[in-house]
Design an enzyme around this catalytic site. Structure first.
Site, PDB file in Angstrom:
ATOM      1  N   ASP A  75      56.918  46.020  54.062  1.00 21.90           N
ATOM      2  CA  ASP A  75      56.583  46.080  52.642  1.00 21.90           C
ATOM      3  C   ASP A  75      55.303  46.874  52.403  1.00 21.90           C
ATOM      4  O   ASP A  75      55.183  47.589  51.403  1.00 21.90           O
ATOM      5  CB  ASP A  75      56.428  44.666  52.079  1.00 21.90           C
ATOM      6  CG  ASP A  75      57.763  43.949  51.921  1.00 21.90           C
ATOM      7  OD1 ASP A  75      58.811  44.619  52.016  1.00 21.90           O
ATOM      8  OD2 ASP A  75      57.756  42.722  51.711  1.00 21.90           O
ATOM      9  N   ASP A 178      35.523  33.135  43.003  1.00 19.62           N
ATOM     10  CA  ASP A 178      35.655  34.137  44.065  1.00 19.62           C
ATOM     11  C   ASP A 178      36.283  35.435  43.584  1.00 19.62           C
ATOM     12  O   ASP A 178      36.215  36.453  44.284  1.00 19.62           O
ATOM     13  CB  ASP A 178      36.498  33.579  45.216  1.00 19.62           C
ATOM     14  CG  ASP A 178      35.732  32.583  46.066  1.00 19.62           C
ATOM     15  OD1 ASP A 178      34.510  32.423  45.828  1.00 19.62           O
ATOM     16  OD2 ASP A 178      36.339  31.968  46.958  1.00 19.62           O
ATOM     17  N   THR A 189      54.689  37.634  43.546  1.00 17.74           N
ATOM     18  CA  THR A 189      55.040  36.915  44.778  1.00 17.74           C
ATOM     19  C   THR A 189      54.166  37.340  45.952  1.00 17.74           C
ATOM     20  O   THR A 189      54.466  37.002  47.095  1.00 17.74           O
ATOM     21  CB  THR A 189      56.517  37.143  45.129  1.00 17.74           C
ATOM     22  OG1 THR A 189      56.813  38.541  45.082  1.00 17.74           O
ATOM     23  CG2 THR A 189      57.431  36.406  44.167  1.00 17.74           C
ATOM     24  N   ALA A 190      53.077  38.061  45.674  1.00 23.53           N
ATOM     25  CA  ALA A 190      52.145  38.469  46.729  1.00 23.53           C
ATOM     26  C   ALA A 190      50.907  37.566  46.672  1.00 23.53           C
ATOM     27  O   ALA A 190      51.027  36.344  46.655  1.00 23.53           O
ATOM     28  CB  ALA A 190      51.809  39.951  46.570  1.00 23.53           C
ATOM     29  N   GLN A 247      45.083  48.144  49.775  1.00 23.36           N
ATOM     30  CA  GLN A 247      45.048  49.429  50.472  1.00 23.36           C
ATOM     31  C   GLN A 247      43.933  50.356  50.014  1.00 23.36           C
ATOM     32  O   GLN A 247      43.633  51.333  50.682  1.00 23.36           O
ATOM     33  CB  GLN A 247      46.398  50.138  50.305  1.00 23.36           C
ATOM     34  CG  GLN A 247      47.562  49.348  50.889  1.00 23.36           C
ATOM     35  CD  GLN A 247      48.893  50.037  50.720  1.00 23.36           C
ATOM     36  OE1 GLN A 247      49.013  51.021  50.003  1.00 23.36           O
ATOM     37  NE2 GLN A 247      49.917  49.525  51.390  1.00 23.36           N
TER      38      GLN A 247
END
Length: 290
Positions: A75, A178, A189-190, A247
């Site tokens: 993914d 935080d 869903t991550a 990323q």
């Protein structure tokens, strides 16, 4: 939104391999052979080519000349390809070589049959909402696109951060904790789900705001319709970071402003015709197991 119509023609695909995986050479050669057998030309990007010792072209040419992009990896590889190729608007097929395979639903042992279906037009193209971000700071303005999420997060050994959030021109909340996740429905869903945010159907047109370890029991996730623009501002505390899809990382300091909105165009993902999101949820999250 689901686009059921396949491409009018498929004569050339561009392949991108998972980085630091020279062992993928043999599988790439198999995939190339399968496409060429169906009369489809295969291009390889130069970074992948250098990794496995095969000629490849630069990424811009790959995207410009290909009808479809093929991501071979997990993914994370697919997300990287989506973000890098976004300006070109090409549909992307993910072949799963990773562990989760939430987005890359074509397995290694299914590739031969699926390539035949691609040639016959027996597949579907799904559109997935993207976020467009603009960071304004004394250093200037940076723009980016996010497929899963943009996260404002404290640095590893810093204290809690204080973030002011506005919808349009209207201040509506301050978050002390935080950090804060701004996710797409695909990204729900991550990291979002790990932080207690809701699962949102991936073809919905929404943004999800989910606080990370907020120092208040009243801070809860918020789902917004796509027409709203969210602005985040650092109020006090140490410098934070903005992390895009895990990323890309940027500094976010006192007085900096981050604007997030739904991008004009969606990302396009290629799936099997029978792809079922709720079945994926059951399988990947073990929902319904006794």
């Amino acid at each position: 939104m689901i686009l059921m119509q396949p491409l009018s023609s498929l004569s050339k695909v561009g392949v991108i391999l998972r980085p630091s995986s020279p062992s993928l050479k043999e599988f790439f050669l198999q995939v190339r052979s399968l496409f060429e057998r169906e009369g489809i030309e295969v291009m390889l990007d130069s970074i992948s080519g250098g990794m496995i010792g095969i000629y490849g072209c630069d990424f811009q040419r790959l995207c410009s000349e290909s009808d479809m992009l093929v991501s071979i990896g997990g993914d994370g590889t697919l997300i990287s390809v989506v973000r890098r190729s976004y300006p070109y608007g090409k549909p992307i097929l993910g072949i799963n070589m990773g562990r989760l395979g939430f987005l890359t639903d074509v397995r290694q042992d299914e590739v031969e049959a699926f390539v035949q279906k691609l040639k016959a037009g027996e597949y579907r193209i799904d559109s997935r909402l993207m976020l467009e971000g603009e960071l304004s700071s004394p250093k200037g303005t940076q723009r980016f696109f996010a497929f899963n999420e943009a996260i404002v997060t404290r640095r590893p050994i810093s204290g809690m951060i204080h973030v002011k959030a506005s919808i349009g021109e209207e201040p509506f909340n301050t978050y002390f904790g935080d950090g804060l996740i701004v996710a797409t429905p695909t990204g729900s869903t991550a990291y979002n789900i790990s932080a207690g945010g809701p699962v949102v159907y991936p073809y919905s047109k929404n943004m999800i705001l989910t606080p990370i370890c907020a120092h208040s029991l009243t801070q809860r996730p918020l789902v917004l319709p796509s027409e709203f623009e969210v602005e985040l501002e650092m109020l006090e505390g140490e410098f934070a970071n903005i992390v895009v899809d895990g990323q890309e990382i940027m500094d976010f300091g006192y007085g900096d402003r981050l604007r997030l909105k739904v991008a004009e165009r969606p990302a396009l993902l290629v799936h099997k015709k029978e792809h079922n999101y709720f079945q994926v949820l059951r399988e990947k999250f073990s929902w319904g197991d006794a």
